[in-house]
Scaffold this active site. Structure first.
Site, mmCIF file in Angstrom:
data_model
loop_
_atom_site.group_PDB
_atom_site.id
_atom_site.type_symbol
_atom_site.label_atom_id
_atom_site.label_comp_id
_atom_site.label_asym_id
_atom_site.label_seq_id
_atom_site.Cartn_x
_atom_site.Cartn_y
_atom_site.Cartn_z
ATOM 1 C CB SER A 1 -0.917 -0.054 1.041
ATOM 2 O OG SER A 1 -2.020 0.853 0.842
ATOM 3 C CE LYS B 1 0.112 5.239 -1.983
ATOM 4 N NZ LYS B 1 -1.044 4.559 -2.750
ATOM 5 C CD1 TRP C 1 -7.956 3.388 -2.080
ATOM 6 C CD2 TRP C 1 -9.502 4.406 -3.317
ATOM 7 N NE1 TRP C 1 -7.907 4.787 -1.873
ATOM 8 C CE2 TRP C 1 -8.914 5.274 -2.407
ATOM 9 C CE3 TRP C 1 -10.693 4.890 -4.089
ATOM 10 C CZ2 TRP C 1 -9.109 6.603 -2.552
ATOM 11 C CZ3 TRP C 1 -10.832 6.118 -4.214
ATOM 12 C CH2 TRP C 1 -10.064 7.140 -3.375
ATOM 13 C CG HIS D 1 -5.453 -2.582 0.559
ATOM 14 N ND1 HIS D 1 -4.877 -2.241 -0.782
ATOM 15 C CD2 HIS D 1 -5.073 -1.903 1.649
ATOM 16 C CE1 HIS D 1 -3.907 -1.263 -0.331
ATOM 17 N NE2 HIS D 1 -4.077 -1.127 1.108
HETATM 18 C C1 GTR Z 1 -5.281 4.734 1.606
HETATM 19 C C2 GTR Z 1 -4.779 5.307 0.469
HETATM 20 C C3 GTR Z 1 -3.958 4.334 -0.610
HETATM 21 C C4 GTR Z 1 -3.100 3.475 0.301
HETATM 22 C C5 GTR Z 1 -3.808 3.111 1.469
HETATM 23 C C6 GTR Z 1 -2.737 2.337 2.365
HETATM 24 O O1 GTR Z 1 -6.054 5.518 2.388
HETATM 25 O O2 GTR Z 1 -5.837 6.025 -0.162
HETATM 26 O O3 GTR Z 1 -3.186 5.069 -1.516
HETATM 27 O O4 GTR Z 1 -1.892 4.104 0.515
HETATM 28 O O5 GTR Z 1 -4.274 4.274 2.308
HETATM 29 O O6 GTR Z 1 -1.696 2.727 2.654
HETATM 30 O O7 GTR Z 1 -3.345 1.503 3.175
#
Ligand code: GTR
Length: 442
Positions: free
Chosen positions: A266, A270, A357, A407
């Site tokens: 997540s 990045k 997402w 996720h």
């Molecule tokens: C969310 C964000 C994503 C992702 C996620 C995470 O809120 O929109 O880009 O990074 O967090 O890190 O769990």
């Protein structure tokens, strides 16, 4: 609570939990047929319009692309001052003899009370020589990745979450092991790899004012009271922390510093991508469900958008990235170029079916559009044109899969990463379930 902070708090509750039921916020596009038409910037054309024709050309073009990412997306990071300053906290047998657990405290500035982080390293106790290692951040603390009572609990700011034992923004004993489902510690060790992890909040607390407690405040240009628009954001600071951890791993003779894999999920996916791009010492980069600002193509505007991420998480990227809110086509880069920055090193991108997402197809496409750069090196990247079906890993030098479910980081993901690393490190898998992934034919 101001409205803005309220939004951030809600977003964190929704996403940071990273449960398999990640909400898909309304008002965003989840329909492939509504993806706007766009043209991707070409990795293989220099800024002056001339073509990249050889590996030698790419080396120059790579420097341009890297600088574009620094100036427009993640920011420019300073060189850390001072040498590597490390304190050994402990080194002993753990996990019923399976591992040696080592914990070291590493400074990020030349000030002993400045920002520092604890690096937890498990290595296979049975190893007779230096082992490859996987290095990645965790979201709530080293002690959350395993119930092992010997893991030090950090003292840094942490997002409140009872289920992770965080009370009054402090980690407590109650969080021990609370994130173990995401960390296949025993599997990794049995496959002959070390696992090294850091609580990301040690390096910079993940909120908009977190930079004041991080290396970012120590490296402000003279006369500035906050980072400049092209200075590093939090992702840049986290990436620097991983590079510093690699400096340390290079001094640890039980680790093969030429085989360190950088991993993240997540927002930390990045981060692993930016780390692998900006520090070529990392042998392999793994991005798990990294989405917008990670592996997903921004121009698709599928799921999370540049505007949304810059609004809810204003501290992750540099300020200039705001220029591309609802204006992605003007950005001189897109995320396929980030993947291309790994070339010719292997990189693995993983998506999850329900994690719309993060735009699974957009994550795949950034791999596919990095293929021409790998081809310059006579390597096959993902090597397929269409996103594969569920749970069907593909790719040669760029690995890709879309897993069933949401996720998350699952054992299935770890199995693919270890197979991929085994293949690229020329290791013969010894454990059941470690069958070699079939490389794509050239
Ligand atoms: C969310 C964000 C994503 C992702 C996620 C995470 O809120 O929109 O880009 O990074 O967090 O890190 O769990």
């Amino acid at each position: 609570m101001r409205f803005h902070s309220f939004l951030i708090a809600i977003a964190c509750v929704l996403f940071l939990g990273g449960s398999s039921v990640v909400a898909q916020p309304k008002g965003f596009n989840y329909d492939e047929s509504k993806v706007p038409k766009f043209e991707l910037p070409d990795s293989l054309i220099f800024d002056d319009g001339s073509p990249v024709k050889s590996v030698a050309d790419w080396k120059k073009r790579r420097a341009e692309v890297l600088q574009l990412f620094r100036d427009h997306v993640y920011g420019n990071a300073p060189k850390l001052r001072g040498g590597l300053k490390v304190k050994l906290l402990s080194e002993e047998e753990a996990l019923d003899g399976l591992a040696i657990r080592k914990q070291v405290r590493i400074q990020l500035t030349d000030k002993p009370y400045g920002p520092r982080f604890d690096l937890l390293i498990y290595r296979p106790a049975a190893a007779k020589k230096a082992v490859p290692a996987i290095l990645g951040y965790n979201f709530y603390g080293n002690h959350t990745i395993h119930p092992d009572p010997g893991i030090v609990i950090h003292q840094s700011w942490s997002r409140n979450d009872k289920s992770k034992g965080v009370v009054n923004n402090r980690a407590t004993e109650a969080g021990r092991g609370s994130r173990q489902s995401r960390w296949a510690v025993e599997m990794i060790l049995k496959r002959g790899y070390a696992l090294a992890t850091i609580y990301y909040g040690d390096v910079e607390p993940d909120h908009k004012d977190g930079w004041e407690d991080s290396t970012r405040s120590y490296y402000l240009a003279p006369g500035r009271s906050k980072p400049a628009p092209t200075d590093w954001g939090a992702i840049g600071a986290w990436a620097t922390g991983l590079s510093r951890a690699l400096d340390y791993l290079g001094t640890d003779r039980s680790i093969n510093e030429k085989q360190v894999v950088v991993f993240g999920h997540s927002r930390l996916g990045k981060t692993s991508l930016w780390t692998g791009a900006s520090d070529e010492r990392f042998a392999i980069t793994i991005s798990n469900n990294s989405g917008c600002g990670g592996a997903a193509l921004s121009r698709r505007r599928f799921g999370e958008t540049v505007k949304r991420i810059n609004t809810v998480f204003p501290h992750w990227f540099n300020d200039r990235f705001n220029r591309y809110n609802e204006n992605e086509n003007d950005c001189p880069v897109d995320q396929h170029m980030l993947v291309a920055l790994m070339a010719p090193r292997p990189v693995y991108i993983a998506s999850a079916e329900e994690d719309r997402w993060a735009d699974p197809n957009g994550e795949f496409l950034s791999g596919k559009h990095a293929d021409p750069v790998y081809a310059l090196f006579d390597k096959v990247g993902v090597g397929v044109d269409k996103q594969p079906g569920l749970d069907q890993p593909v790719g040669d030098t760029i690995g890709y899969h879309v897993r069933t479910g949401g996720h998350e980081v699952k054992d299935y993901d770890w199995e693919q990463y270890l197979n991929f690393a085994d293949r690229h490190f020329g290791r013969t898998p010894k454990e059941p379930g470690s069958t070699k992934m079939k490389p794509v034919k050239k």
